[in-house]
Write an enzyme that holds these catalytic residues in place. Structure first.
Site, mmCIF file in Angstrom:
data_model
loop_
_atom_site.group_PDB
_atom_site.id
_atom_site.type_symbol
_atom_site.label_atom_id
_atom_site.label_comp_id
_atom_site.label_asym_id
_atom_site.label_seq_id
_atom_site.Cartn_x
_atom_site.Cartn_y
_atom_site.Cartn_z
ATOM 1 N NE ARG A 36 -4.255 -1.799 1.809
ATOM 2 C CZ ARG A 36 -5.190 -2.160 2.670
ATOM 3 N NH1 ARG A 36 -5.059 -1.818 3.950
ATOM 4 N NH2 ARG A 36 -6.244 -2.837 2.283
ATOM 5 C CE LYS A 204 -20.147 -16.162 7.374
ATOM 6 N NZ LYS A 204 -20.383 -15.284 8.545
ATOM 7 N N GLY A 355 -8.950 -7.781 -1.405
ATOM 8 C CA GLY A 355 -9.225 -8.786 -0.385
ATOM 9 C C GLY A 355 -8.400 -10.050 -0.508
ATOM 10 N N GLY A 378 -13.263 -3.728 0.558
ATOM 11 C CA GLY A 378 -14.624 -3.230 0.750
ATOM 12 C C GLY A 378 -15.058 -2.264 -0.327
#
Length: 398
Positions: A36, A204, A355, A378
């Site tokens: 980053r 999920k 992610g 996100g």
């Protein structure tokens, strides 16, 4: 994009406020992954080369109370950034006050300063995370009416250090990283070169409902893998053994399959084990059904072969979520197989939506083969859902 970018600004001699994403992993005060920091360098270097005085803001981890500050200072980041730039990064170690203000006043053209962890302001009333009006105005007043947002990882948040500052300056622009993230992800979804294939994994269905629904409307094919496979299986009455399942999402999974028809593609087999950890038996299933006492932890070889075929000829591929528990060598074949199939397509625009997918590509040595790897999990998810990002919306129109 229709927003101002850093290249639209006159930066010489100006105190330029910059939101970066330096939320890097730290262990015993040592940065274990500096991707980053590296990703922010082009924007920072451009500002300095143009004669600007860069004042950087970033959060690091979550801070709710005074004790949470331990180990969350940006001091190690200031040191690492200075080494990459080959120059001193001024670090007053404060988020406000005389020490910070005096250090900013002492900056010369081409100098750089890093403000302490913006989340330290959350200790007393969540001022950063709740976009406290006074804090946003105060931070905006530290510069010369110019703000550059280059933190895609927090663009889906309405915080004082992005939306708050933007609201109090006349020129709020996108940095190179934010501009590229929007260009690659949003344009891939809204204006894809076809065939457009989306691949969604992870554990999920509930985490990706909006993404699945949006991409079913935009993509030519949506391939499903990972733990959420077994919710779709059970919704069809297929035996799933001890595999992960969301019982409250079975009707939703059934509705998605009925709506999507042939566009939604599921695995046809699994690699199963008799336990998640400390297992004594690992094998491939014969078909979709998972054996009693076992749980699916990766897609199987037949699924890999099927997905390779489904990807043939794809010109745009967006991938978010691994096909299995890729951190374990016994269950990473599916993720590797899909990655290799994506990048093997001639002329493909291949995008990873941050992610775990980004971690998989980096850890398994495939990162450089992709067109773009997002820095924000996100934020990427919300773009894939078709949502507007507050940090982007708050920037100045051209």
């Amino acid at each position: 994009m229709a927003k101002l970018t850093v290249k639209d600004l006159d930066l010489k001699g100006k105190k330029v406020l910059v939101r970066v994403d330096f939320n890097v992993p730290l262990k015993d005060g040592v940065i274990t992954n500096d991707n980053r920091i590296t990703a922010a360098l082009p924007t920072i270097q451009y500002i300095l080369e143009q004669g600007g005085r860069a004042i950087l803001f970033s959060h690091l981890g979550r801070v709710k109370e005074e004790a949470d500050k331990a180990g969350k200072s940006l001091a190690p980041v200031a040191k690492a950034l200075g080494e990459k730039l080959g120059k001193e990064v001024v670090f007053p170690g404060a988020t406000r006050g005389a020490d910070l203000e005096n250090a900013i006043s002492a900056l010369n053209d081409g100098d750089i300063l890093l403000v302490e962890n913006t989340r330290f302001e959350d200790v007393d009333g969540k001022k950063e995370s709740k976009n406290d009006a006074e804090l946003g105005k105060y931070w905006a007043g530290l510069g010369d009416d110019i703000f550059v947002n280059d933190a895609f990882g927090t663009a889906h948040r309405t915080h004082a250090s992005n939306v708050g500052i933007s609201s109090n300056v006349s020129q709020a622009a996108a940095g190179f990283l934010l501009e590229n993230e929007i260009a690659y992800i949003q344009e891939a979804v809204e204006k894809p070169v076809r065939p457009f294939v989306a691949i969604l994994g992870g554990s999920k269905v509930s985490d990706k409902i909006g993404v699945i629904e949006n991409l079913l409307a935009k993509a030519d094919k949506v391939i499903i893998g990972g733990g959420m496979t077994y919710t779709f299986y059970k919704a069809q009455g297929i035996e799933i053994g001890n595999s992960l399942v969301e019982e409250d999402k079975l009707d939703l999974a059934k509705a998605l399959m009925e709506k999507a028809g042939d566009k939604l593609i599921l695995p046809v087999d699994s690699k199963e084990a008799n336990a998640f950890a400390d297992y004594t038996d690992v094998k491939d299933t014969e078909g979709e059904a998972v054996d009693a006492g076992y749980l699916g932890l990766d897609i199987g070889p037949k699924s890999i072969a099927k997905f390779v075929k489904d990807l043939e000829g794809a010109k745009t591929v967006v991938w978010n979520g691994p096909m299995g528990v890729f951190e374990n060598p016994d269950f990473q074949a599916g993720t590797i197989g899909v990655m290799d199939a994506i990048v093997a397509q001639p002329g493909v625009k291949s995008i990873i939506g941050g992610g775990d997918s980004a971690a998989a590509a980096i850890n398994l040595g495939r990162a450089e083969k992709f067109s773009w790897i997002s820095t924000g999990g996100g934020a990427s998810m919300e773009l894939l859902e078709g949502k507007e990002l507050p940090g982007l919306t708050a920037l100045t129109e051209k």
